[in-house]
Write an enzyme that holds these catalytic residues in place. Sequence first.
Site, mmCIF file in Angstrom:
data_model
loop_
_atom_site.group_PDB
_atom_site.id
_atom_site.type_symbol
_atom_site.label_atom_id
_atom_site.label_comp_id
_atom_site.label_asym_id
_atom_site.label_seq_id
_atom_site.Cartn_x
_atom_site.Cartn_y
_atom_site.Cartn_z
ATOM 1 N N ASP A 92 -1.908 -18.124 4.529
ATOM 2 C CA ASP A 92 -2.834 -19.065 3.886
ATOM 3 C C ASP A 92 -3.401 -20.028 4.922
ATOM 4 O OD1 ASP A 92 -0.184 -19.836 4.100
ATOM 5 O OD2 ASP A 92 -0.154 -21.022 2.267
ATOM 6 N N TYR A 104 0.830 -1.216 0.000
ATOM 7 C CA TYR A 104 0.000 0.000 0.000
ATOM 8 C C TYR A 104 0.860 1.260 0.000
ATOM 9 C CZ TYR A 104 -4.190 -2.705 0.977
ATOM 10 O OH TYR A 104 -5.234 -3.577 0.897
ATOM 11 N N ASP A 119 -5.723 -6.339 5.580
ATOM 12 C CA ASP A 119 -6.931 -5.914 4.868
ATOM 13 C C ASP A 119 -7.799 -7.128 4.538
ATOM 14 O OD1 ASP A 119 -8.721 -4.347 3.544
ATOM 15 O OD2 ASP A 119 -7.483 -4.037 1.767
ATOM 16 N N LYS A 179 3.640 -14.227 5.200
ATOM 17 C CA LYS A 179 3.975 -15.298 4.256
ATOM 18 C C LYS A 179 5.508 -15.348 4.187
ATOM 19 C CE LYS A 179 2.679 -18.319 1.085
ATOM 20 N NZ LYS A 179 2.024 -19.583 1.417
#
Length: 365
Positions: free
Chosen positions: A220, A124, A244, A187
């Site tokens: 995930d 972002y 988000d 991740k």
Amino acid sequence: MSHRVTLIPGDGTGPELVAQARRAMEATGVDIEWEVVEAGADVMDKYGTPLPDGVIESIQRNRVALKGPVTTPIGAGFRSVNVALRQKLSLYACLRPCRQYPGIRSHYRDVDLVIVRENTEDLYAGVEFDLGSPEARQIIEMSGGKIAPDSAISIKPISETGSRRIAKFAFDYAVANGRRKVTAVTKANIMKFTDGLFFRVAREVAGDYTAIEYEERLVDNMCMQLVQKPELYDVLVLPNLYGDIVSDLAAGLVGGLGVAPGANIGDDAVVFEAIHGSAPRYKGMNKVNPTALILCGVMMLRHLGEDDAAQRLEAATAAVIAEGKHVTYDFKPTRDDPTAVGTKEMTDAIIAGLAPAAGTLPARR
Ligand code: NAD
């Protein structure tokens, strides 16, 4: 005591939702002086920008704002007003409590999660290079064949300072609010440097908070775990993009976007806004759920030190939800339920159920 607060109605369904949240907050008896300022797609023509300087100045002056959702065009047009506000005011922590109120139809029970999303960095940051731009070409050349020649490029910066600041925020929040565990989510198995840094710093910060349990999850796996056993989780701390996405997932667990409030918090200002967007297809229809923005109002009242008013407004909202009668379409068993009420009528019911302020006598009949 009167509180001065910046009010940004936003666009799409924003103005009608903000109007009802304002009415509900005023009905608690708390004296709020609203400074109304405009931002969003609807003011582009008037000011030549969706985020006029006056908006930032007002929030800097008042240090507290309630904001309706603002539309962000996809692909072209202006950059996100929401992201710009968070960056310009250094609102580095996005706090999104996702609590299940009795009466909400859901496959889950007793979900009570708090999402702490880093709000200023990551994908972002707005460091993007379009297909064919000189910068994109330069980076493609530097990548030594790892990036396809016809690529557009977004850069994902994650800093040690930003990671430490958000991890500390999550642990301080856990301590102050009697929570038991903080789970950091990234991740890092793939993005070893950026997400790896986030984990490393969160782990270091965790060492200073021995009373709070700390654990790490890959994003995930986290999504799967939240769908299967959300009750195992408490406070989650995540970089911007994962935060988000997981916020919407968590909102879904507790009844949908209509019920999930949020706050963007910095050292000098706080902007309260719902997780949901401007839902433009319902604009002007008096249809969407005011709960998320009213619960933003509850968070804001607490922030202003008006605990009694906050507690009464939350209780009145919870009671209307639990009864399930005067609620909007999204809280009904089917989306076209003819007994669903509108945004204003649900707010009317909440206001009608507000208990009198502590220390005041109920009106004589
Ligand atoms: P959205 O949250 O506006 O709406 C998605 C769907 O969720 C709606 O169609 C509706 O079915 C449901 N929904 C949303 N709010 C609801 C409410 N209060 N009551 C009942 N149902 C509700 O998401 P979107 O369609 O992806 O985004 C629309 C615009 O809003 C986009 O331009 C997006 O960039 C922007 N947006 C703004 C903010 C913000 O201002 N903070 C946040 C998210 C999205």
